[in-house]
Design a protein around this motif. Structure first.
Motif, PDB file in Angstrom:
ATOM      1  N   ARG A 292      39.908  45.963  58.053  1.00 36.33           N
ATOM      2  CA  ARG A 292      40.972  45.441  57.188  1.00 36.33           C
ATOM      3  C   ARG A 292      40.716  43.980  56.831  1.00 36.33           C
ATOM      4  O   ARG A 292      40.858  43.580  55.666  1.00 36.33           O
ATOM      5  N   VAL A 293      40.311  43.178  57.835  1.00 35.10           N
ATOM      6  CA  VAL A 293      40.059  41.754  57.584  1.00 35.10           C
ATOM      7  C   VAL A 293      38.885  41.575  56.632  1.00 35.10           C
ATOM      8  O   VAL A 293      38.933  40.762  55.695  1.00 35.10           O
ATOM      9  N   LEU A 294      37.819  42.337  56.836  1.00 31.20           N
ATOM     10  CA  LEU A 294      36.643  42.197  55.974  1.00 31.20           C
ATOM     11  C   LEU A 294      36.953  42.636  54.550  1.00 31.20           C
ATOM     12  O   LEU A 294      36.497  42.006  53.580  1.00 31.20           O
ATOM     13  N   ARG A 295      37.738  43.700  54.396  1.00 30.20           N
ATOM     14  CA  ARG A 295      38.140  44.117  53.037  1.00 30.20           C
ATOM     15  C   ARG A 295      39.010  43.053  52.384  1.00 30.20           C
ATOM     16  O   ARG A 295      38.869  42.756  51.194  1.00 30.20           O
ATOM     17  N   SER A 296      39.904  42.503  53.192  1.00 29.65           N
ATOM     18  CA  SER A 296      40.791  41.468  52.656  1.00 29.65           C
ATOM     19  C   SER A 296      39.995  40.250  52.204  1.00 29.65           C
ATOM     20  O   SER A 296      40.266  39.677  51.138  1.00 29.65           O
ATOM     21  N   ARG A 297      38.990  39.862  52.964  1.00 31.82           N
ATOM     22  CA  ARG A 297      38.173  38.705  52.589  1.00 31.82           C
ATOM     23  C   ARG A 297      37.371  38.979  51.321  1.00 31.82           C
ATOM     24  O   ARG A 297      37.137  38.078  50.519  1.00 31.82           O
ATOM     25  N   ALA A 298      36.965  40.234  51.159  1.00 33.47           N
ATOM     26  CA  ALA A 298      36.178  40.562  49.977  1.00 33.47           C
ATOM     27  C   ALA A 298      37.034  40.587  48.720  1.00 33.47           C
ATOM     28  O   ALA A 298      36.586  40.228  47.623  1.00 33.47           O
ATOM     29  N   VAL A 299      38.301  40.991  48.866  1.00 33.34           N
ATOM     30  CA  VAL A 299      39.183  41.140  47.708  1.00 33.34           C
ATOM     31  C   VAL A 299      39.888  39.833  47.366  1.00 33.34           C
ATOM     32  O   VAL A 299      40.151  39.537  46.206  1.00 33.34           O
ATOM     33  N   ARG A 300      40.164  38.997  48.367  1.00 33.12           N
ATOM     34  CA  ARG A 300      41.005  37.827  48.172  1.00 33.12           C
ATOM     35  C   ARG A 300      40.509  36.871  47.092  1.00 33.12           C
ATOM     36  O   ARG A 300      41.301  36.412  46.265  1.00 33.12           O
ATOM     37  N   PRO A 301      39.226  36.551  47.012  1.00 32.47           N
ATOM     38  CA  PRO A 301      38.810  35.624  45.948  1.00 32.47           C
ATOM     39  C   PRO A 301      39.105  36.152  44.549  1.00 32.47           C
ATOM     40  O   PRO A 301      39.524  35.390  43.666  1.00 32.47           O
ATOM     41  N   ARG A 302      38.913  37.453  44.329  1.00 35.43           N
ATOM     42  CA  ARG A 302      39.176  38.011  43.004  1.00 35.43           C
ATOM     43  C   ARG A 302      40.684  37.974  42.698  1.00 35.43           C
ATOM     44  O   ARG A 302      41.094  37.658  41.582  1.00 35.43           O
ATOM     45  N   LEU A 303      41.501  38.290  43.718  1.00 33.19           N
ATOM     46  CA  LEU A 303      42.957  38.273  43.493  1.00 33.19           C
ATOM     47  C   LEU A 303      43.442  36.859  43.204  1.00 33.19           C
ATOM     48  O   LEU A 303      44.300  36.645  42.337  1.00 33.19           O
ATOM     49  N   ARG A 304      42.910  35.907  43.948  1.00 33.25           N
ATOM     50  CA  ARG A 304      43.334  34.527  43.719  1.00 33.25           C
ATOM     51  C   ARG A 304      42.990  34.080  42.305  1.00 33.25           C
ATOM     52  O   ARG A 304      43.765  33.375  41.656  1.00 33.25           O
ATOM     53  N   ALA A 305      41.824  34.483  41.841  1.00 28.52           N
ATOM     54  CA  ALA A 305      41.440  34.122  40.473  1.00 28.52           C
ATOM     55  C   ALA A 305      42.379  34.748  39.461  1.00 28.52           C
ATOM     56  O   ALA A 305      42.772  34.130  38.465  1.00 28.52           O
ATOM     57  N   MET A 306      42.757  36.029  39.726  1.00 24.83           N
ATOM     58  CA  MET A 306      43.644  36.735  38.795  1.00 24.83           C
ATOM     59  C   MET A 306      45.061  36.167  38.831  1.00 24.83           C
ATOM     60  O   MET A 306      45.744  36.090  37.811  1.00 24.83           O
ATOM     61  N   LEU A 307      45.530  35.747  40.038  1.00 23.84           N
ATOM     62  CA  LEU A 307      46.912  35.294  40.196  1.00 23.84           C
ATOM     63  C   LEU A 307      47.043  33.769  40.126  1.00 23.84           C
ATOM     64  O   LEU A 307      48.087  33.225  40.437  1.00 23.84           O
ATOM     65  N   GLY A 308      45.971  33.121  39.737  1.00 23.89           N
ATOM     66  CA  GLY A 308      46.039  31.670  39.602  1.00 23.89           C
ATOM     67  C   GLY A 308      46.169  30.957  40.924  1.00 23.89           C
ATOM     68  O   GLY A 308      46.783  29.905  41.018  1.00 23.89           O
ATOM     69  N   GLY A 309      45.604  31.529  41.992  1.00 24.28           N
ATOM     70  CA  GLY A 309      45.600  30.862  43.288  1.00 24.28           C
ATOM     71  C   GLY A 309      46.752  31.234  44.169  1.00 24.28           C
ATOM     72  O   GLY A 309      46.828  30.786  45.306  1.00 24.28           O
ATOM     73  N   GLY A 310      47.728  32.036  43.675  1.00 21.49           N
ATOM     74  CA  GLY A 310      48.857  32.429  44.516  1.00 21.49           C
ATOM     75  C   GLY A 310      48.447  33.404  45.586  1.00 21.49           C
ATOM     76  O   GLY A 310      47.466  34.131  45.474  1.00 21.49           O
TER      77      GLY A 310
END
Length: 817
Positions: A292-310
């Motif tokens: 779960r942590v490794l998936r979260s780390r892989a997805v988080r940068p893309r989500l932050r870019a999409m959500l403007g850092g939120g």
């Protein structure tokens, strides 16, 4: 002698002093477990420090480091010493000489040594290339020399491990999975490897490595105690065997149990299984969290870019009342109140199994801590949720284990405690009793479309062996428990009676079909009387198949399934009011008739060999284009005469043919031909090599029947030439008379350890008793032969009671001799 005295003796006297002090420490009955392991590590530390100091002669930039299990201070009596001689590279020659001064005294004492000589850079490079080396360095402990050198390496190795965790942890998980595939699951093995099997000491060490990565952590409750138990058992095993072994073999278990002060070997295995279950469950939870942590780390940068850092909010999808899915797990809804909702644990478990998702550790622990007990009888929803959980197929196993790890199963079903982690000392069974019950429910879930009351089938699957925690016949004890459990969970009186009958008779169909003559009306009538109704028969048929499939590969086959189906068809007809056919109405196939007539015409044996294969189950997922091999069907027709059974069995044993199943019956020849022929229908397989030619078998059989071939002497010569290997002592054979099993013959049951020539010995003993074998039904389950012989006197009548008992006693004495 105190630990201080031992250390002083070891330091003063060198290797011989260390050896004597070590021996005294291991012989101290008052000190065992963690204190003894710590004392042994401390004693060894002092001795090795003395060797280092004497050999270093002022050498700088070098240190002696304990790694791996020794680094953790977990020295069992025969553990390896894992040592690293660390140096700064300034004087390699002097370091090599120092290494010799340390390694050779260790070897001279016969101690196992895993050693290396490296600079910090070399150690880090090797660790980066070899995961096992890196795991050992995570437990590095300074023994002697340059403390700063050791501390620097420890700091660097831990930093490397944490920086590389996203890459190295999946590699470690794969390593654990490969080991589990090779070694099996510790919590179910009769001769487990305490270190390598899944749930063993290697997995416990892997959990420490995960924790050191700071990426995830294992559930700590009970984990340290589980590790201690496994280490204590390994200590006792080392002292019992005098060897560095991790395999808890059957012949050592009684002594290991005695050394640990336990009641018996079963108590020992149960403690090992409980510890392994804790480690396995902690591993499951930990590796899930790592993923779960490794998936979260892989997805988080893309989500932050999409959500403007939120920061993204985890999505929660409703599954049932009070139960939602979040991050691939089943968790409790924010509004859930387990302290007010006693059905919530079952509802959450059913939702998890139905969706194929794991139950969150936090959710299970919260429910275990605060959930109210269910009222008696259970409300209808609780019973329905239990049935839903049991009927969810393979995902049920993981969900059930999560509930059991936190004690929720015992809260729901107190009788479960007696079967939890209970070993089954039977080679046919591959699971402990509790896991077998869940496996049976999983198998039963695939058969629910075949029965009118799938709920009763699933609950019967869960309870059918519940009596194995009590003395006596587990079916009889289980019937009493099943009545109580069924009433408690809310079934009405009629359903309670059906469930009790299913548990009481769950072995009836398979035992009767494989050990009784289905052509005998008494056989069919007795089963019909025990079952009582078509509905119960339908459920019992499905339960029989599920139970056998969940037992192990040796317990079920198309052949066994066809026998059970034939019996069910006959019993169903009786329950519908039709009388069973008398034995004289039995038909024979065209091939059997041809062989019988030819045998009668020639006056000698006639045989045919035909390859057999297991039909592929159309509902199963195909794993191969080839059907499962069953061996060869051997049909033999012989004019009725004395000595046929021992002769045929002896010839097959001589040719190293294993008898998997065997049937014998007398046939009256058709079309007015006077006379009787014995027909033997056997399934055989070669122990090794290829099958003999039919002509050779027939030639030897002719000689055996006319007395010119001494089979007994030939078999004795072969046994003398190949002495038996050491192994487990099989329980003694048991021969009984099955009363009222047939109106036409006396049924003698033989249960014995399967061995070459067993059937030959039985046949000779029955011949010596002057009884006639009218028919027989032989089957082999693992290493156990379970045979039934329908015998009569010379005039064709059943044996009187005392004579039957005398024959049984004589046969048992023969097999014991």
């Amino acid at each position: 002698m105190t630990s201080t005295d031992m250390r002083t003796e070891a330091e003063d006297s060198g290797p011989s002093g260390y050896a004597a002090a070590r021996l005294r420490l291991l012989q101290e009955e008052a000190r065992s477990g963690p204190p003894r392991r710590a004392a042994l590590a401390e004693l060894t530390d002092d001795w090795l420090t003395g060797l280092f100091t004497a050999g270093s002669d002022g050498l700088r930039g070098v240190s002696l480091v304990a790694v791996g299990g020794y680094g953790r201070g977990e020295l069992s009596p025969r553990s390896d010493l894992d040592l690293l001689l660390l140096h700064d590279g300034s004087d390699s020659g002097a370091v090599a000489a120092l290494a010799d001064r340390i390694w050779y005294p260790v070897w001279d004492l016969g101690l196992a040594l895993d050693h290396s000589v490296r600079t910090p850079a070399e150690a880090r490079k090797t660790a980066g290339e070899d995961l096992k080396v890196q795991l050992g360095l995570l437990d590095a402990r300074h023994l002697a020399g340059d403390l700063g050198l050791t501390a620097g390496l420890r700091t660097a190795v831990l930093a490397d491990w944490r920086n590389q965790a996203p890459k190295r942890l999946p590699e470690l998980q794969e390593l654990c999975a490969e080991r589990a595939e090779r070694q099996g699951e510790l919590q179910y093995l009769l001769e487990p490897d305490l270190k390598e099997a899944r749930g063993g000491l290697r997995d416990a060490t892997a959990l420490r490595a995960v924790a050191a990565s700071w990426l995830a952590d294992a559930p700590r409750e009970g984990l340290a105690d589980a590790r201690r138990r496994l280490l204590d058992v390994r200590d006792a095993l080392h002292l019992t065997t005098g060897r560095a072994t991790d395999r808890l073999s059957l012949q050592e278990q009684d002594q290991v149990a005695a050394d640990l002060g336990l009641l018996d070997a079963d108590t020992l295995l149960r403690q090992v299984y409980e510890a392994a279950r804790v480690v396995s469950y902690a591993s499951d939870v930990t590796w899930r969290e790592v993923g779960r942590v490794l998936r979260s780390r892989a997805v988080r940068p893309r989500l932050r870019a999409m959500l403007g850092g939120g920061k993204p909010v985890a999505e929660r999808s409703p599954l049932a009342e009070g139960v939602v899915e979040q991050d691939g797990e089943v968790v409790l809804a924010r509004a859930a109140r387990p302290e007010r909702d006693p059905v919530l644990p079952l509802r959450a478990a059913a939702a998890a199994a139905q969706s194929g998702l794991p139950l969150s550790l936090h959710a299970v622990r919260r429910m275990a801590a605060v959930a109210r007990p269910l009222p008696t009888p259970w409300p209808a929803e609780a019973r329905e949720q239990l049935v839903t959980l049991l009927g969810s197929g393979r995902p049920t196993v993981e969900v059930w284990e999560a509930l059991e790890a936190e004690g929720l199963i015992t809260q729901l079903l107190p009788d479960w405690e007696r079967v939890r982690c209970r070993p089954q000392r039977n080679a046919v069974h591959i699971w402990t009793v509790d896991r077998h019950l869940i496996e049976t429910a999983v198998r039963a879930s695939e058969l629910t479309r075949r029965v009118g009351r799938p709920d009763l089938l699933l609950v019967a699957a869960l309870l059918h062996d519940i009596g194995k925690g009590w003395p006596g016949d587990h079916s009889v004890a289980g019937e009493i428990i099943a009545r109580d459990v069924a009433a408690r969970i809310g079934f009405d009186r009629a359903d309670v009676a059906v469930l009790a009958a299913l548990v009481r008779h769950h072995l009836l169909l398979i035992d009767t079909a494989t050990r009784r003559d289905l052509e005998d009306p008494a056989t069919v009538r007795s089963v019909a009387e025990a079952v009582g109704s078509q509905g119960t028969l339908e459920l019992l048929h499905a339960l029989t198949e599920a139970d056998a499939l969940a037992t192990g590969p040796a317990a079920w086959s198309s052949w066994r399934g066809s026998l059970v189906a034939d019996l069910v068809k006959r019993v169903s007809a009786v329950l519908a009011g039709d009388a069973p056919e008398e034995p004289e109405a039995v038909a024979i196939t065209a091939e059997q008739e041809r062989l019988a007539i030819e045998a009668f015409r020639t006056g000698g044996p006639v045989l045919a060999l035909r390859a057999q294969t297991e039909p592929v189950d159309s509902d199963a997922v195909p794993t191969s284009d080839d059907p499962e091999p069953l061996g060869v069907e051997l049909l033999i027709a012989v004019p009725d005469q004395p000595g046929v059974l021992p002769a045929v069995a002896g010839v097959l044993a001589m040719h190293r043919l294993t008898v998997r199943t065997a049937e014998l019956r007398a046939l009256d020849l058709p079309d007015g031909v006077e006379g009787s022929v014995l027909l033997l229908n056997w399934r055989v397989a070669a122990e090794y090599g290829s099958l003999p030619q039919a002509a050779r078998l027939r030639a030897d059989l002719v000689r055996a029947l006319d007395g010119s071939l001494d089979i007994t002497a030939r078999l004795a010569e072969r046994d003398a030439a190949y002495p038996r290997r050491r192994g487990t002592v099989a329980p003694p054979p048991r021969v009984t008379v099955a009363s009222a099993a047939s109106r036409h013959a006396t049924v003698i049951e033989v249960r014995a350890h399967d061995a070459p020539g067993l059937l030959h010995r039985i046949g000779r003993a029955l011949e010596d008793a002057n009884v006639r074998v009218r028919s027989m039904h032989v089957s082999t389950l693992g290493a156990n032969a379970v045979d039934a012989f329908y015998v009569t006197g010379v005039k064709g009548s059943p044996l009187p009671g005392e004579e039957a008992a005398s024959v049984a006693r004589a046969l048992e004495e023969t097999l014991r001799g």
